[in-house]
Design an enzyme around this catalytic site. Structure first.
Site, PDB file in Angstrom:
ATOM      1  N   CYS A  57       0.842  -1.201   0.000  1.00 42.41           N
ATOM      2  CA  CYS A  57       0.000   0.000   0.000  1.00 42.41           C
ATOM      3  C   CYS A  57       0.877   1.251   0.000  1.00 42.41           C
ATOM      4  O   CYS A  57       1.443   1.621   1.031  1.00 42.41           O
ATOM      5  CB  CYS A  57      -0.910  -0.037   1.226  1.00 42.41           C
ATOM      6  SG  CYS A  57      -1.889   1.450   1.444  1.00 42.41           S
ATOM      7  N   CYS A  96      -0.281   4.127   2.230  1.00 43.27           N
ATOM      8  CA  CYS A  96      -0.028   3.893   3.657  1.00 43.27           C
ATOM      9  C   CYS A  96       1.446   4.089   4.000  1.00 43.27           C
ATOM     10  O   CYS A  96       1.780   4.669   5.024  1.00 43.27           O
ATOM     11  CB  CYS A  96      -0.415   2.467   4.057  1.00 43.27           C
ATOM     12  SG  CYS A  96      -1.988   1.925   3.405  1.00 43.27           S
ATOM     13  N   ASP A  97       2.340   3.600   3.160  1.00 47.41           N
ATOM     14  CA  ASP A  97       3.740   3.469   3.584  1.00 47.41           C
ATOM     15  C   ASP A  97       4.743   4.313   2.801  1.00 47.41           C
ATOM     16  O   ASP A  97       5.915   4.358   3.178  1.00 47.41           O
ATOM     17  CB  ASP A  97       4.160   1.988   3.495  1.00 47.41           C
ATOM     18  CG  ASP A  97       3.360   1.122   4.455  1.00 47.41           C
ATOM     19  OD1 ASP A  97       2.900   1.668   5.481  1.00 47.41           O
ATOM     20  OD2 ASP A  97       3.175  -0.072   4.182  1.00 47.41           O
TER      21      ASP A  97
HETATM   22  C1  LIG Z   1       0.290  -4.233   5.162  1.00 51.65           C
HETATM   23  C2  LIG Z   1      -0.857  -3.251   5.095  1.00 51.65           C
HETATM   24  C3  LIG Z   1      -0.703  -1.987   5.634  1.00 51.65           C
HETATM   25  C4  LIG Z   1      -1.759  -1.095   5.586  1.00 51.65           C
HETATM   26  N1  LIG Z   1      -1.593   0.140   6.153  1.00 51.65           N
HETATM   27  C5  LIG Z   1      -2.619   1.008   6.152  1.00 51.65           C
HETATM   28  C6  LIG Z   1      -2.467   2.297   6.746  1.00 51.65           C
HETATM   29  O1  LIG Z   1      -1.397   2.658   7.248  1.00 51.65           O
HETATM   30  N2  LIG Z   1      -3.555   3.112   6.740  1.00 51.65           N
HETATM   31  C7  LIG Z   1      -4.746   2.751   6.170  1.00 51.65           C
HETATM   32  O2  LIG Z   1      -5.706   3.527   6.229  1.00 51.65           O
HETATM   33  N3  LIG Z   1      -4.908   1.546   5.584  1.00 51.65           N
HETATM   34  C8  LIG Z   1      -3.873   0.679   5.551  1.00 51.65           C
HETATM   35  N4  LIG Z   1      -4.007  -0.524   4.937  1.00 51.65           N
HETATM   36  C9  LIG Z   1      -5.296  -0.842   4.281  1.00 51.65           C
HETATM   37  C10 LIG Z   1      -6.326  -1.269   5.337  1.00 51.65           C
HETATM   38  O3  LIG Z   1      -5.757  -2.246   6.167  1.00 51.65           O
HETATM   39  C11 LIG Z   1      -7.583  -1.810   4.666  1.00 51.65           C
HETATM   40  O4  LIG Z   1      -8.085  -0.862   3.766  1.00 51.65           O
HETATM   41  C12 LIG Z   1      -8.650  -2.108   5.719  1.00 51.65           C
HETATM   42  O5  LIG Z   1      -8.157  -3.015   6.684  1.00 51.65           O
HETATM   43  C13 LIG Z   1      -9.896  -2.707   5.085  1.00 51.65           C
HETATM   44  O6  LIG Z   1     -10.790  -2.977   6.105  1.00 51.65           O
HETATM   45  P1  LIG Z   1     -11.992  -4.020   5.957  1.00 51.65           P
HETATM   46  O7  LIG Z   1     -12.720  -3.958   7.242  1.00 51.65           O
HETATM   47  O8  LIG Z   1     -12.723  -3.783   4.712  1.00 51.65           O
HETATM   48  O9  LIG Z   1     -11.314  -5.443   5.773  1.00 51.65           O
HETATM   49  P2  LIG Z   1     -10.092  -6.216   6.432  1.00 51.65           P
HETATM   50  O10 LIG Z   1      -9.255  -5.358   7.287  1.00 51.65           O
HETATM   51  O11 LIG Z   1      -9.451  -6.934   5.303  1.00 51.65           O
HETATM   52  O12 LIG Z   1     -10.810  -7.282   7.377  1.00 51.65           O
HETATM   53  C14 LIG Z   1     -11.565  -8.328   6.829  1.00 51.65           C
HETATM   54  C15 LIG Z   1     -11.881  -9.329   7.907  1.00 51.65           C
HETATM   55  O13 LIG Z   1     -12.785 -10.289   7.405  1.00 51.65           O
HETATM   56  C16 LIG Z   1     -12.417 -11.577   7.865  1.00 51.65           C
HETATM   57  N5  LIG Z   1     -12.973 -12.576   6.954  1.00 51.65           N
HETATM   58  C17 LIG Z   1     -12.679 -12.809   5.649  1.00 51.65           C
HETATM   59  N6  LIG Z   1     -13.417 -13.815   5.165  1.00 51.65           N
HETATM   60  C18 LIG Z   1     -14.211 -14.244   6.185  1.00 51.65           C
HETATM   61  C19 LIG Z   1     -15.196 -15.259   6.328  1.00 51.65           C
HETATM   62  N7  LIG Z   1     -15.545 -16.049   5.310  1.00 51.65           N
HETATM   63  N8  LIG Z   1     -15.788 -15.416   7.535  1.00 51.65           N
HETATM   64  C20 LIG Z   1     -15.464 -14.629   8.584  1.00 51.65           C
HETATM   65  N9  LIG Z   1     -14.549 -13.633   8.500  1.00 51.65           N
HETATM   66  C21 LIG Z   1     -13.931 -13.457   7.325  1.00 51.65           C
HETATM   67  C22 LIG Z   1     -10.898 -11.529   7.883  1.00 51.65           C
HETATM   68  O14 LIG Z   1     -10.395 -12.515   8.743  1.00 51.65           O
HETATM   69  C23 LIG Z   1     -10.681 -10.118   8.426  1.00 51.65           C
HETATM   70  O15 LIG Z   1     -10.736 -10.118   9.810  1.00 51.65           O
HETATM   71  C24 LIG Z   1      -2.981  -1.455   4.963  1.00 51.65           C
HETATM   72  C25 LIG Z   1      -3.128  -2.727   4.412  1.00 51.65           C
HETATM   73  C26 LIG Z   1      -2.085  -3.611   4.478  1.00 51.65           C
HETATM   74  C27 LIG Z   1      -2.265  -4.973   3.900  1.00 51.65           C
END
Ligand SMILES: Cc1cc2nc3c(=O)[nH]c(=O)nc-3n(C[C@H](O)[C@H](O)[C@H](O)COP(=O)(O)OP(=O)(O)OC[C@H]3O[C@@H](n4cnc5c(N)ncnc54)[C@H](O)[C@@H]3O)c2cc1C
Length: 339
Positions: free
Chosen positions: A143, A146-147
């Site tokens: 990302c 982010c970084d």
């Molecule tokens: C390495 C990294 C660094 C990042 N740094 C930043 C940053 O500094 N700032 C920023 O704003 N964003 C950052 N991001 C992006 C940010 O993490 C994502 O945009 C955000 O987490 C998305 O949130 P979400 O709730 O949509 O999904 P996610 O955070 O992806 O969470 C999804 C959840 O669903 C669960 N899940 C999936 N399938 C199932 C299922 N079938 N049954 C039950 N549970 C399930 C997973 O286990 C997980 O807990 C970063 C991403 C990464 C990978």
């Protein structure tokens, strides 16, 4: 047992939805995911762009706080994966105006609910080369937004050949001393305008027909290793200095030539896969598996099923945008249940 509302996924979108629904008195159940409770941010180090934390916050700490806040308002957590969802009862105008859904979990149990919020995020695709996992969060990133800031005046590599890779590479030229975009083929999937922009940027070099075969790290200068010591009778083992990316091995796919390139960061931009397969029979998705929602809302094609965060959003993919959409999904679900 029939629940009011079940949230699937424990990232920023899922936890935010839980906070809102808990405070609305709807006693949400949140299925966290068995392998990655807390979502993508538990895999990162410092988060500097989530509002409210002027000094930054470690990703896992941020997610623990969100979980605590959801728990405080009565969320019930289930540490498992949802394997499938099916509609078991159609809407009945007289007794039950909303259809009923059954969720089957990996441990064989089932849950039923009239409203569901899907917040299962997406998984970034990995290179699968030695060093990638070990150096993730220490120079290997998925990302740029982010970084990128962490690599001011340092050489940066971006891997990928689509529009996102070019967008990330162009964005990163604001920070890095140089940016090298590495792509395995001789032509790019990205639109010509992006390629033209990249070619005219003096900081950006395009390396085609090239693959990364390994990522190497060197001990961080900021936190040197320390020997084993004893404090107040407590023996502390020798601390190993954290590794940061220092170089990558590359191979030309046309000639087979190999080499090493010095770099401080490797941004992997080879795509994301939304975690939506388990519910693709119930809601509409686009060709890449992202759940489609009504414009500006979180309503999916199935009544009572709402979706939020990175499983819907292929554009912004940030913690704060996912949290914002989780809030909207909760308000949409609340309105649906109380209508
Ligand atoms: C390495 C990294 C660094 C990042 N740094 C930043 C940053 O500094 N700032 C920023 O704003 N964003 C950052 N991001 C992006 C940010 O993490 C994502 O945009 C955000 O987490 C998305 O949130 P979400 O709730 O949509 O999904 P996610 O955070 O992806 O969470 C999804 C959840 O669903 C669960 N899940 C999936 N399938 C199932 C299922 N079938 N049954 C039950 N549970 C399930 C997973 O286990 C997980 O807990 C970063 C991403 C990464 C990978």
């Amino acid at each position: 047992m029939e629940h009011n509302v079940i949230i699937i996924g424990s990232g920023p979108a899922g936890y935010t939805a839980a906070i809102y629904l808990g405070r609305a008195g709807l006693n949400p159940v949140l299925v966290t995911g068995a392998l990655a409770p807390g979502g993508q941010l538990v895999n990162t180090t410092e988060v500097e762009n989530f509002p409210g934390f002027p000094d930054g916050i470690m990703g896992p700490d941020l997610m623990d706080r969100m979980r605590d806040q959801a728990e405080k308002f009565g969320t019930q957590f289930i540490a498992d994966d949802v394997e499938s969802v099916e509609q078991v009862e159609a809407a009945d105008a007289a007794d039950a105006p909303q259809p009923l859904y059954r969720l089957s979990l990996s441990d064989g149990s089932v849950l039923e609910s009239r409203a569901i919020i899907v917040a299962t995020g997406s998984n970034f695709r990995k290179l699968g080369v030695p060093g990638e996992r070990e150096l993730s969060g220490h120079g290997v990133s998925y990302c740029a937004t982010c970084d990128g800031f962490f690599f001011k005046d340092k050489p940066i590599v971006v891997v990928g050949g689509g529009d996102s890779a070019f967008e990330e590479a162009l964005f990163l030229t604001r920070f890095g001393s140089s940016v090298t975009l590495i792509h395995r083929r001789d032509s790019f999937r990205a639109s010509q305008i992006m390629v033209d922009r990249a070619q005219s940027n003096p900081k950006l070099t395009l390396l085609t027909n090239t693959v990364v075969t390994a990522i190497h790290g060197s001990a961080s200068e900021a936190k040197p290793a320390s020997p084993a010591i004893t404090i107040g009778g407590l023996k502390l083992p020798a601390a190993t200095a954290p590794q940061n990316v220092s170089s990558i091995d590359i191979r030309n796919t046309a000639t087979g030539e190999t080499g090493t390139l010095d770099t401080s960061a490797v941004f992997v931009a080879i795509g994301h896969t939304p975690a939506t397969e388990f519910i693709a029979d119930v809601v509409s998705t686009d060709d890449d598996g992202y759940i489609t929602v009504a414009e500006a809302g979180t309503h999916t094609s199935a009544p009572g099923v709402f979706a939020a965060g990175d499983c819907v959003d292929r554009t912004y993919r940030q913690a704060i945008s996912a949290a914002g959409m989780g809030c909207r999904a909760a308000l949409d679900a609340q309105q649906y249940l109380t209508a």
